[in-house]
Design an enzyme around this catalytic site. Structure first.
Site, mmCIF file in Angstrom:
data_model
loop_
_atom_site.group_PDB
_atom_site.id
_atom_site.type_symbol
_atom_site.label_atom_id
_atom_site.label_comp_id
_atom_site.label_asym_id
_atom_site.label_seq_id
_atom_site.Cartn_x
_atom_site.Cartn_y
_atom_site.Cartn_z
ATOM 1 N N TYR A 180 2.177 -3.973 -4.822
ATOM 2 C CA TYR A 180 0.950 -4.214 -4.266
ATOM 3 C C TYR A 180 0.025 -5.495 -4.522
ATOM 4 O O TYR A 180 -0.740 -5.619 -3.388
ATOM 5 C CB TYR A 180 0.152 -3.017 -4.285
ATOM 6 C CG TYR A 180 -0.810 -3.250 -4.117
ATOM 7 C CD1 TYR A 180 -1.208 -2.434 -2.290
ATOM 8 C CD2 TYR A 180 -1.944 -2.833 -4.333
ATOM 9 C CE1 TYR A 180 -2.735 -2.358 -1.813
ATOM 10 C CE2 TYR A 180 -3.455 -2.765 -4.134
ATOM 11 C CZ TYR A 180 -3.603 -2.390 -1.987
ATOM 12 O OH TYR A 180 -4.524 -1.835 -2.068
ATOM 13 N N ASN A 198 -6.491 -5.648 8.350
ATOM 14 C CA ASN A 198 -6.639 -4.079 7.399
ATOM 15 C C ASN A 198 -5.708 -3.273 6.806
ATOM 16 O O ASN A 198 -5.490 -2.762 5.962
ATOM 17 C CB ASN A 198 -7.906 -3.298 7.210
ATOM 18 C CG ASN A 198 -8.344 -2.006 7.434
ATOM 19 O OD1 ASN A 198 -8.858 -1.824 6.015
ATOM 20 N ND2 ASN A 198 -7.599 -1.198 7.706
ATOM 21 N N LYS A 239 -1.488 -8.519 -2.174
ATOM 22 C CA LYS A 239 -2.874 -8.213 -2.596
ATOM 23 C C LYS A 239 -3.027 -10.489 -2.683
ATOM 24 O O LYS A 239 -4.163 -10.813 -2.570
ATOM 25 C CB LYS A 239 -3.783 -7.385 -3.065
ATOM 26 C CG LYS A 239 -3.121 -6.182 -2.123
ATOM 27 C CD LYS A 239 -4.037 -6.411 -0.769
ATOM 28 C CE LYS A 239 -3.461 -5.219 -0.351
ATOM 29 N NZ LYS A 239 -3.930 -4.994 1.319
HETATM 30 N N1 LIG Z 1 -8.387 3.047 -0.692
HETATM 31 C C1 LIG Z 1 -8.680 1.802 -1.577
HETATM 32 O O1 LIG Z 1 -9.126 2.363 -2.543
HETATM 33 C C2 LIG Z 1 -8.168 0.418 -1.201
HETATM 34 C C3 LIG Z 1 -8.528 -0.571 -2.551
HETATM 35 C C4 LIG Z 1 -8.634 -2.178 -1.788
HETATM 36 C C5 LIG Z 1 -7.951 -2.378 -0.987
HETATM 37 N N2 LIG Z 1 -7.373 -1.473 -0.316
HETATM 38 C C6 LIG Z 1 -6.770 -1.631 1.396
HETATM 39 O O2 LIG Z 1 -7.666 -1.434 1.848
HETATM 40 C C7 LIG Z 1 -6.415 -1.761 3.536
HETATM 41 C C8 LIG Z 1 -6.677 0.165 3.934
HETATM 42 O O3 LIG Z 1 -6.553 1.320 3.723
HETATM 43 P P1 LIG Z 1 -7.041 2.564 3.580
HETATM 44 O O4 LIG Z 1 -7.146 2.809 1.864
HETATM 45 O O5 LIG Z 1 -8.693 2.603 4.286
HETATM 46 O O6 LIG Z 1 -5.867 3.197 3.495
HETATM 47 P P2 LIG Z 1 -5.314 4.286 5.145
HETATM 48 O O7 LIG Z 1 -4.093 4.722 4.364
HETATM 49 O O8 LIG Z 1 -6.745 5.370 5.141
HETATM 50 O O9 LIG Z 1 -4.687 3.640 6.028
HETATM 51 C C9 LIG Z 1 -4.574 2.447 6.608
HETATM 52 C C10 LIG Z 1 -3.782 2.513 7.876
HETATM 53 O O10 LIG Z 1 -3.322 1.596 8.265
HETATM 54 C C11 LIG Z 1 -2.420 2.374 9.038
HETATM 55 N N3 LIG Z 1 -0.868 1.250 8.569
HETATM 56 C C12 LIG Z 1 0.001 1.461 7.661
HETATM 57 N N4 LIG Z 1 0.734 0.352 8.373
HETATM 58 C C13 LIG Z 1 0.731 -0.260 8.848
HETATM 59 C C14 LIG Z 1 1.899 -1.457 9.609
HETATM 60 N N5 LIG Z 1 3.201 -1.629 9.378
HETATM 61 N N6 LIG Z 1 1.125 -1.094 11.142
HETATM 62 C C15 LIG Z 1 0.139 -1.502 11.048
HETATM 63 N N7 LIG Z 1 -0.543 -0.173 10.963
HETATM 64 C C16 LIG Z 1 -0.537 0.047 9.556
HETATM 65 C C17 LIG Z 1 -1.997 3.041 8.874
HETATM 66 O O11 LIG Z 1 -1.412 3.699 9.444
HETATM 67 C C18 LIG Z 1 -3.781 3.550 8.648
HETATM 68 O O12 LIG Z 1 -4.048 4.281 9.530
HETATM 69 C C19 LIG Z 1 -5.083 -2.231 2.919
HETATM 70 O O13 LIG Z 1 -4.874 -2.920 3.383
HETATM 71 C C20 LIG Z 1 -5.662 -1.423 1.301
HETATM 72 O O14 LIG Z 1 -4.453 -2.252 0.814
HETATM 73 C C21 LIG Z 1 -7.779 -0.602 -0.056
#
Ligand SMILES: NC(=O)c1ccc[n+]([C@@H]2O[C@H](COP(=O)([O-])OP(=O)(O)OC[C@H]3O[C@@H](n4cnc5c(N)ncnc54)[C@H](O)[C@@H]3O)[C@@H](O)[C@H]2O)c1
Length: 254
Positions: free
Chosen positions: A159, A93, A163
């Site tokens: 991005y 994730n 993905k």
């Molecule tokens: N929030 C959205 O709208 C959304 C939509 C589609 C996909 N996503 C995907 O969901 C996933 C989680 O996103 P989120 O919105 O919860 O973000 P978030 O920033 O709240 O959480 C992401 C977590 O990943 C950790 N992280 C970042 N880089 C890292 C690394 N190199 N190694 C280990 N940990 C790392 C961060 O410290 C953070 O705790 C991501 O892959 C994101 O692309 C999010």
């Protein structure tokens, strides 16, 4: 589906579980009875998730790991197995957003970092997880992609490419290991109310309005709603489902 006891005695590893979707997923697995390994670069956030899982009465540990480093990912899975003996479920994730700019203007440093975390990170994790799952006779992997893995997201070329790549890795590994009892799926969330997303729209009411306009349910996702789809994909309710990229998007792609 009632997940209260679906994951008893299962070991679940979630990367990026110190925040947002990863945290919600870790806590949902804990509520379902699993022991959880919380991996993140953010130790404070990760420890907070661990505390919350322990409050639910589950075994939980934090392991610091940067998924863009293959050596740290190898150590992460190694430590998980040393601690719990196996790895039943892995949710890849961890991810970052990167700069907002059109392709011709996109900063190279952001291109490299986004691909390193979002795409190479998932690849490194899958390699280690699959090796362990082969050794123990099976498992379930869910990669967190995005709607941007299914279609264009203008001003986010890195991005979007990362993905799309995650969905490609998911489909490939699903075919490769189907007969070894390893299922590999992806979820593709639309905009979900996490710190990553809140940071993007904060103070930009026009952008928020424009994004909402395209989502038939007229609201953004909640982290728990993405976790719900991930849990189902890892559950005994989905034993015939592999190689899929499941849109969790309030009807956007309909
Ligand atoms: N929030 C959205 O709208 C959304 C939509 C589609 C996909 N996503 C995907 O969901 C996933 C989680 O996103 P989120 O919105 O919860 O973000 P978030 O920033 O709240 O959480 C992401 C977590 O990943 C950790 N992280 C970042 N880089 C890292 C690394 N190199 N190694 C280990 N940990 C790392 C961060 O410290 C953070 O705790 C991501 O892959 C994101 O692309 C999010």
């Amino acid at each position: 589906m009632d997940n209260r006891h679906s994951f008893l005695h299962k070991i679940a590893l979630i990367t990026g579980a110190g925040s947002g979707i990863g945290r919600a997923t870790a806590l949902a697995f804990a509520a379902g009875g699993a022991a959880v390994v919380v991996a993140d670069v953010n130790e404070a956030g990760g420890q907070e998730t661990v505390e919350l899982a322990r409050q639910a009465g589950r075994d939980a540990i934090f392991i610091g790991a940067d998924v863009s480093r293959s050596d740290e990912v190898e150590a992460l899975v190694g430590e998980t197995v040393r601690r719990f003996g196996r790895l039943d479920i892995a949710v890849n994730n961890a991810g970052i957003g990167g700069a907002w700019a059109r392709t011709a203007d996109y900063p190279l440093a952001d291109w490299e970092r986004v691909l390193a975390v979002n795409l190479s990170g998932v690849f490194y994790c899958m390699q280690q997880e699959i090796r362990q799952m082969l050794a123990q006779g099976g498992g379930a992997i869910v990669n967190v992609a995005s709607i941007a893995g299914q279609r264009a997201l203008a001003n986010a070329p890195a991005y979007t490419a990362s993905k799309h790549g995650v969905i490609g890795l998911t489909r490939t590994a699903a075919q490769e290991y189907a007969r070894q009892n390893i299922r590999v799926n992806a979820v593709c969330p639309v905009f979900t109310r996490t710190p990553l997303f809140q940071g993007m729209i904060e103070g930009n009411a026009r952008l928020e309005e424009r994004l909402l306009h395209n989502i038939p349910v007229r609201r953004f996702g909640e982290p728990q709603e993405i976790a719900g789809a991930i849990l189902w994909l890892c559950s005994d309710g989905a034993t015939f489902v592999t190689g899929q990229a499941v849109n969790v998007d309030g009807g956007l792609t309909a």
